[in-house]
Enzyme design. Structure first.
Site, short mmCIF file in Angstrom:
data_model
loop_
_atom_site.label_atom_id
_atom_site.label_comp_id
_atom_site.label_asym_id
_atom_site.label_seq_id
_atom_site.Cartn_x
_atom_site.Cartn_y
_atom_site.Cartn_z
N GLY A 160 0.78 -0.98 0.08
CA GLY A 160 -0.21 0.20 -0.02
C GLY A 160 0.92 1.32 0.08
O GLY A 160 1.94 1.34 -0.14
N GLY A 166 5.69 4.06 -8.67
CA GLY A 166 5.98 2.75 -9.10
C GLY A 166 5.21 1.74 -9.06
O GLY A 166 5.13 0.82 -9.94
N HIS A 167 4.33 1.64 -8.09
CA HIS A 167 3.32 0.64 -8.10
C HIS A 167 2.34 0.95 -9.32
O HIS A 167 1.91 -0.12 -9.68
CB HIS A 167 2.39 1.00 -6.79
CG HIS A 167 3.14 0.73 -5.39
ND1 HIS A 167 3.43 1.66 -4.47
CD2 HIS A 167 3.67 -0.29 -4.90
CE1 HIS A 167 3.98 1.10 -3.40
NE2 HIS A 167 4.32 -0.31 -3.93
N GLN A 216 7.15 -9.91 7.74
CA GLN A 216 8.55 -9.53 7.18
C GLN A 216 9.01 -8.50 7.84
O GLN A 216 10.26 -7.98 7.31
CB GLN A 216 8.03 -9.16 5.58
CG GLN A 216 7.57 -8.02 5.18
CD GLN A 216 7.09 -8.01 3.73
OE1 GLN A 216 6.23 -8.54 3.15
NE2 GLN A 216 7.59 -7.04 2.94
N GLY A 245 8.72 -4.72 -8.69
CA GLY A 245 9.33 -3.85 -9.23
C GLY A 245 10.74 -4.32 -8.91
O GLY A 245 11.26 -4.98 -8.22
O1 PAF Z 1 7.35 -5.34 -2.13
C1 PAF Z 1 6.60 -5.27 -1.24
O2 PAF Z 1 5.91 -4.17 -1.22
C2 PAF Z 1 6.38 -6.58 -0.16
O3 PAF Z 1 7.78 -7.07 0.13
C3 PAF Z 1 5.34 -7.61 -0.94
C4 PAF Z 1 5.97 -7.87 -2.18
C5 PAF Z 1 4.09 -6.69 -1.28
C6 PAF Z 1 5.13 -8.60 0.15
O4 PAF Z 1 4.66 -8.22 1.33
#
Ligand code: PAF
Length: 279
Positions: free
Chosen positions: A31, A36-37, A61, A147
């Site tokens: 989010g 970039g997204h 993570q 990305g």
């Molecule tokens: O690149 C990210 O934003 C995160 O590591 C991902 C791939 C959405 C996994 O939570």
């Protein structure tokens, strides 16, 4: 555009699309979307019948000392942006939906996760591969878009997909930068004006490296030293790593005679930025 919060509803949406013979593109994100997204979403929209954008700040993570709690979040803004570039659904589960009581399964990719960001973030990629595999299954994705800025993440995800024979195509997309060269990141909002202007040394140092390579320099040590010199011109920069590795397997190189990834991570205050080039 639909906003979906449950795994069950996401499965049903995806099954319905597949029943109609449609291809599903997934753009996994945490989010706070930026251009970039949006470039990933646009690419998915152009290549698939249905595009699902996941917006999930994945707790597994982040290490306990990292920025999980303060990571920027704004679902309404993300949904509007995703819709504006043609997404069909945003999948936004709560952490308990992804990791219910009794959850005990994790995916670890070895070797590739023990270098670069894996050194200072030893548990990070296990969380990434676990959530990404779950998202692939939940959204029944045919393709997924990542990305190149997170080059190690892309390499690790590709390895997982190949090693576990996952039936999905991974599409890597170029880094999107501000007009002054700073790579777009949701974490850029944390930079103070001073940190923001000094962070330009990252791209500057990579451009210097590229110039040296184009001029024929092949010593990884000399290129690394030059990158370090440029970054150290910014007093607020605190270098985590500067590495020159083989693009294929992320192992260190001494003489640059193959496709390489030049990757760096540098802290400005509490914000850790990454950037890279491929040569
Ligand atoms: O690149 C990210 O934003 C995160 O590591 C991902 C791939 C959405 C996994 O939570």
């Amino acid at each position: 555009m639909k906003i979906i919060t449950s795994v069950k509803e996401m499965n049903a949406f995806a099954d319905e699309a597949h029943a109609l013979g449609k291809k599903i593109g997934l753009v996994p994100t945490m989010g706070y979307l930026h251009d970039g997204h949006l470039s990933l979403i646009k690419k998915s929209v152009s290549e698939n019948d249905v595009t699902v954008v996941s917006v999930f700040v994945n707790p597994t993570q982040f290490a306990p000392n990292e920025d999980f709690k303060t990571y920027p979040r704004d679902l309404n803004r993300d949904a509007a942006l995703a819709e504006s570039v043609g997404a069909d659904a945003v999948f936004h589960p709560e952490p308990e939906e992804m990791y219910p009581d009794g959850y005990h399964t994790y995916i670890s990719v070895e070797k590739l996760t023990e270098v670069l960001c894996g050194v200072s973030r030893p548990t990070h990629f296990r969380g990434v591969t676990t959530v990404v595999a779950k998202l692939f299954n939940i959204a029944r994705a045919d393709r997924a878009y990542f990305g190149q800025k997170d080059a190690q993440q892309l390499a690790v995800v590709r390895r997982m997909v190949a090693d576990l024979n996952m039936n999905i195509e991974i599409v890597g997309c170029p880094i999107v930068r501000e007009s002054d060269g700073l790579a777009l990141s949701s974490r850029n909002v944390f930079l103070s004006p001073d940190e923001r202007s000094q962070a330009l040394v990252l791209y500057k140092s990579l451009c210097t490296a590229k110039g040296l390579l184009e001029g024929g320099e092949r010593s990884a040590a000399r290129i690394r030293a030059e990158i370090e010199r440029v970054i150290k011109t910014a007093p607020l920069a605190d270098i985590d790593y500067i590495e020159i590795v083989r693009y294929d397997d992320l192992t260190a190189v001494e003489t640059i005679d193959c496709k390489v990834l030049i990757a760096l991570a540098v802290r400005f205050g509490k914000t850790r930025l990454i950037d890279n080039i491929i040569f």
